[in-house]
Write an enzyme that holds these catalytic residues in place. Structure first.
Site, mmCIF file in Angstrom:
data_model
loop_
_atom_site.group_PDB
_atom_site.id
_atom_site.type_symbol
_atom_site.label_atom_id
_atom_site.label_comp_id
_atom_site.label_asym_id
_atom_site.label_seq_id
_atom_site.Cartn_x
_atom_site.Cartn_y
_atom_site.Cartn_z
ATOM 1 N N GLU A 58 -0.090 -43.416 16.832
ATOM 2 C CA GLU A 58 -0.936 -42.343 17.031
ATOM 3 C C GLU A 58 -0.595 -41.181 17.225
ATOM 4 O OE1 GLU A 58 -3.505 -44.020 20.995
ATOM 5 O OE2 GLU A 58 -2.519 -45.203 19.772
ATOM 6 N N ASP A 59 1.375 -40.841 18.469
ATOM 7 C CA ASP A 59 0.659 -40.008 19.297
ATOM 8 C C ASP A 59 1.944 -38.570 18.255
ATOM 9 O OD1 ASP A 59 -0.367 -41.161 20.758
ATOM 10 O OD2 ASP A 59 1.474 -40.969 21.901
#
Length: 749
Positions: free
Chosen positions: A89-90
Site C-alpha cells: 500500500e505504501d
C-alpha cells in the site's frame, strides 16, 4: 530536534529480537529465516517513513506482528504478513514480488489487508468498500481479519498523536465495526481494549471520570474480593482442586453503557467486577468439575436462578465456554448490605479460548467437538452470507448486515429430529427455515412449535423444537426483510427479490429519464441520480428506480423536485459558493479560498461562516455551543453539525469518514439553541410550579414546550428550552436537581 539514528536502530533490533523470542514456540524448519527476510524487506521499504508521533514507521509492523503472536497466538505465516501488511500500500513493492519472495498464501493475505485504491462514486463509502474486501477473505483465510484487528489495536494504542478529527473517525469506526468483529471471533481481551480505547477518544470526559472512580475504589474492591473468595478457596483446597481465582473489574466501556442505559450513577452500580475461577483439569473432566465448583459457590452464597448461564454444555457460536452464575454476598467492610456478584467458572483451555478466541480454537481443534462444531457452524454461516452478496448489493448495505450479526446473544433451538441449531437472539421461525436450507426458507408458509402452529414472524425461545411448513407456490416478499434478523436469511431474500424486481428497475429508470428530458435534463447523470436519491430518501439508485417502477413515487413528484432544486441552487448562488462541497478535501479548498489569513483554514467556525458555506445544526442531536462537534457533508443539504455523542455519529464516521470536517464554536457571536431535558422524580403538590419557577423566574430561560406525566407517585417531564451554551445548561441542570422531589435531570439526544 535532532534524531538519534543509532539509538533508533538499536531499538528496532531490540523489538525484532523480542518478536523472535515470543514466536519461538511456533517456529519450525526455515520459519526464522523467512521472518528475518520479511523484517528486512519491511525495514528497507519503510526506512524513510515516520509515524505521526515522529517514531520510525517500522515500529508499527513490528508491533502488529507482536500482537499477532503474543495476544492472539498466530504463527509464522501471520507474523510475515503482519510485518509486510503496509508494504504494498505504501511503497513500490508489488504483490507479485512478495509472492515470488515468499509464497502465494502470504501474498493473498496481504492483498486482503491492502486498502482499495482510487476514487469512489459520490454517495458510496471507501471504508465500507475496504471492510467488504476484508470480510470477503473469510471464505479464504480468516487470518486476514485477525491481523487487521491487531493492526487496528496498535493504531488505537497510538492514537494520541493523531489530529482530533482523525481520532474521532478512527475511534468511532473501531466501536462500530472492529470491536463487534473481535467479539464475534471470541477475542475478548482485544474487544474490551478496543471498546475502552474507542470510548477514550469519543467520550473523553466520561472515560476519565469512570477510570478515576475505578482507581479511587480499587482498595475497597480488592478488600471485598479477598473476603468474598476466602470461603470458596477453603472448600476448593479441601477437595484438592488445582485452580486460580481472582476478581476482574468490568471494562470502562461496559460500565459506561450500564450508566447510560439504566440512568444509574456510578456509585449505584454494584457489579463493577466479576470473580473468575479457572480450573486446571483434563478435557474429559472439565464439565463435571465446573459444576462441582458451581455447587461449592452456591453452598456459600445464594444464587439468582434467573442469572445462570451454561455455556459449558452448549458453547456460544464463537467458541466461548464458561459457566456463569450471579450470587448474593454478605455485607463486607464498608458495605451495609449484600450485593450481587457474578462468578465465572471455566478451565484453562476455556479461558484461553475466551481471551484469544479463534486462534486458540484452532489450537484445540479436535480436543473438544462441541466448541469446534459451534465455531465452524458460525463461520460457515458468515461465509455463505458473504458469498451470496455480489456487487449488486452496496458495500454499505453488506457492512450493515454483517455488523448487525456481530454483537448478539444466541438462542438454541432444535429440528424435529433433535439436531441443535444456534441462531442470534431475536431470530424468527423464518430465520430458522433459511438456516435449514435456502429452498426451505424461500417456500416457508409457517411453522409448528411443540405441535402448535405459529406464523413466520414467531420469535424463537431457547429449547423450541420447530417443524417448518412449506408450499411450492410461496415465494419471498419485501415484507420478509422486516421479519428476519440473520445475515444469511436477509441475503437470500434480497437475492430472490432482486430477480423479481429487475423489470421494475428498468421500467422506473425509463420513466424517470423520460420525465427528466421533458423537464429540461437531457441526460440522467450520476450527480442527478444522487440528488434524486437524497430528495426521495432512497438507499441507493436501484431503490430509487424500483420505487418509481412500482409507482410508490409518482413521476409527477419530479416537478416538485425540480422547483425545490432550483430554489436551493438560487440560495447557493447567493452565498457565492463556486463548487459543491462533496467531501472534506473540497471543503478545505473552499475555506482556503474564502479566508486565506486564518491559521486553520480547514475548520468551520459555527456562528461566523454561515455566509461562506451552507451549514445547519442536526436535529437528531441538537448541538449547542460548547458541545464537542463535527461537520458532516450531506448529499443534498449542505453541511450538518453533529455532536460527537450523537446516536448517529458512529455510523456517519465509520461509513463516510471522507465527508467529515472539523468544526468548532466561535465565541464572538451570541446564539440560542433548543435543548430537550427529561426530569424524573417523586411527585408532590407544587412540584411543576417549582420547576417552572426555577427555569423562568430565577434563571430567565425561555420554555418552548412542556409535558409532565405522573404514574404511581412518580413523575416524568419533558421540557424544551432555549439555551446559550453548555455552561448555561450545566448551571440550569444543577439548579433543577436541587428542587425537592427531583431525582434526575438528563439531556436528551
Amino acid at each position: 530536534m535532532k534524531i538519534d539514528l543509532e539509538a533508533e536502530r538499536l531499538e528496532i533490533l531490540k523489538r525484532y529480537r523480542k518478536l523472535l523470542r515470543t514466536a519461538k514456540p511456533y517456529l519450525k524448519d526455515d520459519d526464522a529465516k523467512e521472518i528475518k527476510k520479511a523484517f528486512l524487506l519491511s525495514a528497507e521499504a519503510h526506512k524513510e517513513m515516520r509515524r505521526k508521533s515522529g517514531e520510525p514507521y517500522i515500529y508499527h509492523p513490528l508491533a502488529v506482528a507482536q500482537i499477532c503472536v503474543e495476544e492472539i497466538g498466530l504463527g509464522p505465516t501471520s507474523i510475515i504478513a503482519a510485518l509486510l501488511h503496509d508494504v504494498v500500500e505504501d511503497t513500490d513493492t508489488t504483490l507479485q514480488e512478495i509472492e515470488k519472495m515468499f509464497n502465494p498464501k502470504i501474498a493473498q493475505i496481504i492483498d486482503g489487508l491492502t486498502k482499495i485504491a482510487g476514487t469512489f462514486e459520490y454517495g458510496t463509502s471507501q471504508q465500507a468498500e475496504n471492510f467488504r474486501k476484508m470480510l470477503l477473505t473469510l471464505s479464504d483465510d480468516i487470518r486476514v481479519i485477525l491481523i487487521k484487528l491487531a493492526d487496528r489495536l496498535h493504531n488505537m494504542r497510538t492514537l494520541e498523536s493523531m489530529a482530533k478529527e482523525k481520532q474521532l473517525k478512527i475511534a468511532s469506526e473501531t466501536i462500530y465495526l472492529y470491536a463487534p468483529l473481535a467479539h464475534r471471533l471470541g477475542l475478548n481481551a482485544i474487544k474490551t481494549e478496543l471498546e475502552d480505547l474507542g470510548l477514550k477518544f469519543t467520550e473523553t470526559e466520561a472515560y476519565k471520570e469512570i477510570a478515576h472512580k475505578l482507581m479511587e475504589n480499587k482498595q475497597n474492591r480488592e478488600s471485598f474480593v479477598d473476603q468474598f473468595i476466602r470461603p470458596i478457596k477453603k472448600s476448593l483446597d479441601e477437595r484438592g482442586m488445582k485452580y486460580t481465582i481472582k476478581g476482574r473489574p468490568k471494562s470502562i466501556y461496559s460500565i459506561y453503557n450500564k450508566i447510560k442505559k439504566s440512568n444509574t450513577p456510578f456509585e449505584k452500580i454494584y457489579d463493577l467486577f466479576a470473580i473468575r475461577v479457572v480450573l486446571d483439569v483434563p478435557v474429559e473432566r472439565e464439565k463435571g468439575e465446573c459444576w462441582e465448583v458451581y455447587s461449592i459457590v452456591t453452598d456459600h452464597y445464594r444464587p439468582n436462578p434467573s442469572r445462570l448461564k451454561d455455556w459449558v454444555s452448549t458453547p456460544k457460536s464463537n467458541g466461548y465456554e464458561s459457566l456463569h452464575t450471579t450470587v448474593m454476598s454478605m455485607p463486607f467492610g464498608n458495605d451495609k448490605e449484600g450485593r450481587w456478584v457474578e462468578v465465572q467458572i471455566r478451565t484453562k483451555r476455556m479461558d484461553e479460548i475466551a481471551e484469544k478466541g479463534v486462534a486458540a480454537h484452532f489450537k484445540y481443534k479436535g480436543t473438544d467437538t462441541r466448541t469446534s462444531q459451534a465455531f465452524e457452524s458460525w463461520l460457515s454461516q458468515v461465509r455463505e452470507a458473504l458469498e451470496m452478496n455480489d456487487k449488486s448489493q452496496s458495500a454499505v448495505e453488506l457492512v450493515d448486515d454483517i455488523k448487525n450479526s456481530l454483537y448478539h446473544e444466541e438462542v438454541f433451538v432444535f429440528t424435529p429430529k433433535g439436531k441443535l441449531v444456534v441462531l442470534q437472539a431475536g431470530a424468527t421461525a423464518l430465520d430458522f427455515a433459511f438456516e435449514i436450507h435456502s429452498e426451505v426458507g424461500s417456500h416457508c408458509i409457517g411453522a409448528k412449535v411443540g405441535g402448535k402452529l405459529v406464523p413466520l414472524s414467531h420469535k424463537l425461545s431457547n429449547g423450541d423444537q420447530l417443524e417448518i411448513l412449506t408450499s411450492s407456490k410461496q415465494k419471498p416478499s419485501e415484507d420478509w426483510l422486516r421479519i428476519v434478523t440473520t445475515t444469511k436469511a436477509k441475503a437470500r431474500i434480497k437475492d430472490c427479490i432482486k430477480e423479481d424486481n429487475k423489470g421494475y428497475l428498468i421500467q422506473g429508470r425509463d420513466v424517470v429519464e423520460a420525465r427528466l428530458k421533458h423537464l429540461g435534463y437531457p441526460n440522467l447523470t450520476l450527480e442527478l441520480t444522487n440528488q434524486l436519491r437524497a430528495y426521495f430518501n432512497a438507499k441507493d439508485a436501484n431503490d430509487l428506480f424500483y420505487r418509481f417502477g412500482k409507482a410508490y413515487i409518482s413521476v409527477d413528484q419530479l416537478k416538485h423536485w425540480k422547483s425545490d432544486k432550483e430554489m436551493h441552487e438560487r440560495k447557493q448562488a447567493e452565498k457565492s459558493i463556486k463548487a459543491p462541497i462533496v467531501d472534506s478535501k473540497s471543503f478545505k479548498k473552499e475555506m482556503q479560498q474564502v479566508e486565506k489569513n486564518r491559521k486553520e483554514s480547514d475548520i468551520l467556525l459555527i456562528g461566523e461562516d454561515m455566509d461562506k458555506v451552507d451549514y445547519t445544526l442536526a436535529k437528531c442531536c441538537n448541538p449547542i455551543s460548547g458541545d464537542e462537534v463535527f461537520g458532516f457533508v450531506t448529499i443534498n443539504e449542505g453541511i450538518k453539525i453533529h455532536r460527537t455523542t450523537c446516536p448517529n455519529s458512529p455510523e456517519l464516521l465509520s461509513r463516510h469518514g471522507d465527508r467529515v470536517i472539523k468544526a468548532q464554536w466561535t465565541s464572538q457571536i451570541q446564539m440560542s439553541f433548543v435543548v430537550e431535558l427529561t426530569i424524573r422524580g417523586i411527585d408532590r403538590v407544587g412540584l411543576v410550579n417549582d420547576v417552572t419557577r426555577v427555569i423562568s423566574d430565577e434563571l430567565k430561560v425561555n420554555i418552548t414546550a412542556l409535558s409532565i406525566g405522573v404514574k404511581d407517585g412518580l413523575f416524568e417531564g419533558k421540557i424544551s428550552l432555549m439555551i446559550q451554551d453548555t455552561s448555561h445548561l450545566e448551571n440550569l441542570v444543577s439548579e433543577l436537581e436541587m428542587v425537592a422531589g427531583v431525582i434526575e435531570v438528563a439531556r436528551e439526544d
